[in-house]
Design a protein around this motif. Structure first.
Motif, PDB file in Angstrom:
ATOM      1  N   ALA A  55      16.674  -3.194   8.774  1.00  0.00           N
ATOM      2  CA  ALA A  55      17.613  -4.322   8.757  1.00  0.00           C
ATOM      3  C   ALA A  55      16.909  -5.666   8.891  1.00  0.00           C
ATOM      4  CB  ALA A  55      18.641  -4.164   9.869  1.00  0.00           C
ATOM      5  N   VAL A  56      15.713  -5.698   9.467  1.00  0.00           N
ATOM      6  CA  VAL A  56      15.005  -6.963   9.675  1.00  0.00           C
ATOM      7  C   VAL A  56      14.146  -7.385   8.483  1.00  0.00           C
ATOM      8  CG1 VAL A  56      14.969  -6.723  12.189  1.00  0.00           C
ATOM      9  CG2 VAL A  56      13.064  -5.812  10.816  1.00  0.00           C
ATOM     10  N   LYS A  57      14.116  -6.585   7.424  1.00  0.00           N
ATOM     11  CA  LYS A  57      13.333  -6.949   6.238  1.00  0.00           C
ATOM     12  C   LYS A  57      13.869  -8.253   5.651  1.00  0.00           C
ATOM     13  CE  LYS A  57      10.558  -3.354   5.320  1.00  0.00           C
ATOM     14  NZ  LYS A  57       9.160  -3.438   4.970  1.00  0.00           N
ATOM     15  N   THR A  58      12.971  -9.117   5.165  1.00  0.00           N
ATOM     16  CA  THR A  58      13.389 -10.405   4.610  1.00  0.00           C
ATOM     17  C   THR A  58      13.880 -10.283   3.174  1.00  0.00           C
ATOM     18  OG1 THR A  58      11.148 -10.947   3.877  1.00  0.00           O
ATOM     19  CG2 THR A  58      11.812 -11.703   6.091  1.00  0.00           C
ATOM     20  N   ARG A  59      13.634  -9.149   2.543  1.00  0.00           N
ATOM     21  CA  ARG A  59      14.069  -8.928   1.172  1.00  0.00           C
ATOM     22  C   ARG A  59      14.711  -7.552   1.055  1.00  0.00           C
ATOM     23  NH1 ARG A  59       9.397 -10.938   1.834  1.00  0.00           N
ATOM     24  NH2 ARG A  59       8.241  -9.072   1.320  1.00  0.00           N
ATOM     25  N   PHE A  60      15.963  -7.540   0.636  1.00  0.00           N
ATOM     26  CA  PHE A  60      16.731  -6.320   0.387  1.00  0.00           C
ATOM     27  C   PHE A  60      16.776  -5.370   1.588  1.00  0.00           C
ATOM     28  CE2 PHE A  60      15.269  -8.082  -3.623  1.00  0.00           C
ATOM     29  CZ  PHE A  60      16.483  -8.268  -4.263  1.00  0.00           C
ATOM     30  N   PRO A  61      17.149  -5.886   2.771  1.00  0.00           N
ATOM     31  CA  PRO A  61      17.260  -5.021   3.945  1.00  0.00           C
ATOM     32  C   PRO A  61      18.343  -3.963   3.759  1.00  0.00           C
ATOM     33  CG  PRO A  61      18.258  -7.151   4.386  1.00  0.00           C
ATOM     34  CD  PRO A  61      17.577  -7.262   3.051  1.00  0.00           C
ATOM     35  N   LEU A  62      18.099  -2.808   4.346  1.00  0.00           N
ATOM     36  CA  LEU A  62      19.003  -1.653   4.378  1.00  0.00           C
ATOM     37  C   LEU A  62      19.266  -1.020   3.012  1.00  0.00           C
ATOM     38  CD1 LEU A  62      21.489  -2.774   7.150  1.00  0.00           C
ATOM     39  CD2 LEU A  62      19.562  -1.158   7.327  1.00  0.00           C
ATOM     40  N   ARG A  63      18.542  -1.456   2.013  1.00  0.00           N
ATOM     41  CA  ARG A  63      18.653  -0.790   0.715  1.00  0.00           C
ATOM     42  C   ARG A  63      17.650   0.361   0.667  1.00  0.00           C
ATOM     43  NH1 ARG A  63      20.199  -4.393  -4.303  1.00  0.00           N
ATOM     44  NH2 ARG A  63      21.457  -6.000  -3.306  1.00  0.00           N
ATOM     45  N   TRP A  64      18.000   1.388  -0.100  1.00  0.00           N
ATOM     46  CA  TRP A  64      17.109   2.529  -0.287  1.00  0.00           C
ATOM     47  C   TRP A  64      16.059   2.187  -1.335  1.00  0.00           C
ATOM     48  CZ3 TRP A  64      16.977   6.614   2.846  1.00  0.00           C
ATOM     49  CH2 TRP A  64      18.076   6.825   3.675  1.00  0.00           C
ATOM     50  N   ALA A  65      14.820   2.582  -1.072  1.00  0.00           N
ATOM     51  CA  ALA A  65      13.698   2.306  -1.971  1.00  0.00           C
ATOM     52  C   ALA A  65      12.752   3.509  -1.954  1.00  0.00           C
ATOM     53  CB  ALA A  65      12.974   1.038  -1.528  1.00  0.00           C
ATOM     54  N   ASN A  66      11.682   3.385  -2.697  1.00  0.00           N
ATOM     55  CA  ASN A  66      10.644   4.416  -2.712  1.00  0.00           C
ATOM     56  C   ASN A  66       9.973   4.497  -1.336  1.00  0.00           C
ATOM     57  OD1 ASN A  66       9.994   1.824  -4.267  1.00  0.00           O
ATOM     58  ND2 ASN A  66       8.065   2.367  -3.284  1.00  0.00           N
ATOM     59  N   ALA A  67       9.049   5.431  -1.168  1.00  0.00           N
ATOM     60  CA  ALA A  67       8.461   5.740   0.139  1.00  0.00           C
ATOM     61  C   ALA A  67       7.963   4.505   0.887  1.00  0.00           C
ATOM     62  CB  ALA A  67       7.339   6.759  -0.009  1.00  0.00           C
ATOM     63  N   CYS A  68       7.236   3.620   0.218  1.00  0.00           N
ATOM     64  CA  CYS A  68       6.840   2.349   0.821  1.00  0.00           C
ATOM     65  C   CYS A  68       6.386   1.385  -0.253  1.00  0.00           C
ATOM     66  CB  CYS A  68       5.786   2.523   1.916  1.00  0.00           C
ATOM     67  SG  CYS A  68       4.105   2.763   1.377  1.00  0.00           S
ATOM     68  N   CYS A  69       6.342   0.112   0.112  1.00  0.00           N
ATOM     69  CA  CYS A  69       5.954  -0.964  -0.791  1.00  0.00           C
ATOM     70  C   CYS A  69       5.064  -1.932  -0.033  1.00  0.00           C
ATOM     71  CB  CYS A  69       7.176  -1.740  -1.274  1.00  0.00           C
ATOM     72  SG  CYS A  69       8.399  -0.783  -2.131  1.00  0.00           S
ATOM     73  N   GLY A  70       4.381  -2.771  -0.781  1.00  0.00           N
ATOM     74  CA  GLY A  70       3.584  -3.795  -0.134  1.00  0.00           C
ATOM     75  C   GLY A  70       2.828  -4.625  -1.143  1.00  0.00           C
ATOM     76  N   HIS A  71       1.882  -5.392  -0.633  1.00  0.00           N
ATOM     77  CA  HIS A  71       1.088  -6.305  -1.444  1.00  0.00           C
ATOM     78  C   HIS A  71      -0.384  -6.148  -1.066  1.00  0.00           C
ATOM     79  CE1 HIS A  71       5.034  -8.249  -0.739  1.00  0.00           C
ATOM     80  NE2 HIS A  71       4.958  -8.474  -2.035  1.00  0.00           N
ATOM     81  N   PRO A  72      -1.256  -5.906  -2.041  1.00  0.00           N
ATOM     82  CA  PRO A  72      -2.677  -5.951  -1.705  1.00  0.00           C
ATOM     83  C   PRO A  72      -3.076  -7.397  -1.415  1.00  0.00           C
ATOM     84  CG  PRO A  72      -2.385  -5.628  -4.075  1.00  0.00           C
ATOM     85  CD  PRO A  72      -1.015  -5.623  -3.456  1.00  0.00           C
ATOM     86  N   THR A  73      -4.009  -7.571  -0.528  1.00  0.00           N
ATOM     87  CA  THR A  73      -4.537  -8.913  -0.306  1.00  0.00           C
ATOM     88  C   THR A  73      -5.437  -9.257  -1.490  1.00  0.00           C
ATOM     89  OG1 THR A  73      -6.385  -8.039   0.976  1.00  0.00           O
ATOM     90  CG2 THR A  73      -4.430  -8.720   2.210  1.00  0.00           C
ATOM     91  N   PRO A  74      -5.707 -10.532  -1.723  1.00  0.00           N
ATOM     92  CA  PRO A  74      -6.570 -10.888  -2.852  1.00  0.00           C
ATOM     93  C   PRO A  74      -7.896 -10.124  -2.790  1.00  0.00           C
ATOM     94  CG  PRO A  74      -5.517 -12.845  -1.984  1.00  0.00           C
ATOM     95  CD  PRO A  74      -5.188 -11.713  -1.032  1.00  0.00           C
ATOM     96  N   GLY A  75      -8.216  -9.447  -3.899  1.00  0.00           N
ATOM     97  CA  GLY A  75      -9.456  -8.672  -3.999  1.00  0.00           C
ATOM     98  C   GLY A  75      -9.358  -7.248  -3.503  1.00  0.00           C
ATOM     99  N   GLN A  76      -8.299  -6.874  -2.814  1.00  0.00           N
ATOM    100  CA  GLN A  76      -8.134  -5.503  -2.312  1.00  0.00           C
ATOM    101  C   GLN A  76      -7.598  -4.611  -3.434  1.00  0.00           C
ATOM    102  OE1 GLN A  76      -5.018  -4.934   0.640  1.00  0.00           O
ATOM    103  NE2 GLN A  76      -6.195  -3.326   1.662  1.00  0.00           N
ATOM    104  N   THR A  77      -8.093  -3.373  -3.512  1.00  0.00           N
ATOM    105  CA  THR A  77      -7.565  -2.475  -4.533  1.00  0.00           C
ATOM    106  C   THR A  77      -6.148  -2.055  -4.167  1.00  0.00           C
ATOM    107  OG1 THR A  77      -8.301  -0.398  -3.548  1.00  0.00           O
ATOM    108  CG2 THR A  77      -9.890  -1.553  -4.997  1.00  0.00           C
ATOM    109  N   VAL A  78      -5.376  -1.748  -5.191  1.00  0.00           N
ATOM    110  CA  VAL A  78      -3.992  -1.334  -4.985  1.00  0.00           C
ATOM    111  C   VAL A  78      -3.934  -0.040  -4.180  1.00  0.00           C
ATOM    112  CG1 VAL A  78      -1.938  -0.521  -6.204  1.00  0.00           C
ATOM    113  CG2 VAL A  78      -3.138  -2.553  -7.017  1.00  0.00           C
ATOM    114  N   THR A  79      -4.772   0.933  -4.508  1.00  0.00           N
ATOM    115  CA  THR A  79      -4.710   2.214  -3.789  1.00  0.00           C
ATOM    116  C   THR A  79      -5.153   2.073  -2.337  1.00  0.00           C
ATOM    117  OG1 THR A  79      -6.841   2.856  -4.751  1.00  0.00           O
ATOM    118  CG2 THR A  79      -4.855   3.729  -5.819  1.00  0.00           C
ATOM    119  N   ASP A  80      -6.136   1.221  -2.052  1.00  0.00           N
ATOM    120  CA  ASP A  80      -6.528   0.994  -0.656  1.00  0.00           C
ATOM    121  C   ASP A  80      -5.374   0.358   0.117  1.00  0.00           C
ATOM    122  OD1 ASP A  80      -9.042   2.088  -0.976  1.00  0.00           O
ATOM    123  OD2 ASP A  80     -10.085   0.145  -1.066  1.00  0.00           O
TER     124      ASP A  80
END
Length: 179
Positions: A55-80
């Motif tokens: 409920a505290v998410k700043t974007r689309f709280p309480l909606r169902w989504a895939n297992a998890c989401c996020g953002h790589p930091t600049p230069g970080q690989t997506v899988t890491d």
């Protein structure tokens, strides 16, 4: 604003090439800035794990989504970045992950006015058993669902789901041997 809103994300152009950096908060402020993201799909046979966003998410709280989401930091690989986020959100380690595609989308959260404008790298992990300990600040609930049932429910009740979920699933089924 939580600490994660101050993390840096990698801004991208229309082709997904890195062009700079911004904070999570700035990248998601209207009108939104295109940036790199990832969505993790964990699957067990024909089932996928869904999380209900806290409920505290700043974007689309309480909606169902895939297992998890996020953002790589600049230069970080997506899988890491995806491995790190699985640990942070779900307490899950040791799942081999591989990228299956990129879904580009833009969506405005009607409740918060925040904007998702993402080059979303779809990352998949196959699991036979999962021992998750979700962080309640990130995840309200978890459930397993078959892809067929999920697609049907997405058609019936799209507002119950994160706006990127259908596109992310499209990357999953378009891969060779996809389900």
């Amino acid at each position: 604003m939580n600490d994660r809103e101050h993390h840096l994300v990698e801004l991208v152009d229309d082709t997904g090439i890195a062009v700079g950096a911004a904070t999570v908060a700035d990248a998601h402020a209207a009108p939104g800035r295109a940036h790199r993201a990832f969505s993790v799909i964990l699957r067990d046979g024909d089932r996928v794990l869904l999380q209900q966003r806290a409920a505290v998410k700043t974007r689309f709280p309480l909606r169902w989504a895939n297992a998890c989401c996020g953002h790589p930091t600049p230069g970080q690989t997506v899988t890491d970045a995806a491995r790190d986020r699985l640990i942070e959100e779900l307490g899950v380690t040791g799942v081999p992950l591989h990228e299956v595609g990129v879904y580009v989308y833009r969506a405005v959260d009607p409740a918060t006015g925040r904007v998702e404008h993402e080059h979303d790298h779809v990352v998949v992990g196959d699991v036979a058993a999962l021992n998750a300990t979700p962080d309640p600040a990130e995840v309200a609930a978890l459930r397993w669902v078959t892809l067929a049932d999920l697609r049907a429910d997405l058609e019936r009740r799209p507002d119950e789901y994160a706006p990127w979920l259908a596109g992310v699933l499209g990357c999953l089924v378009e891969q060779p041997g996809g389900r």
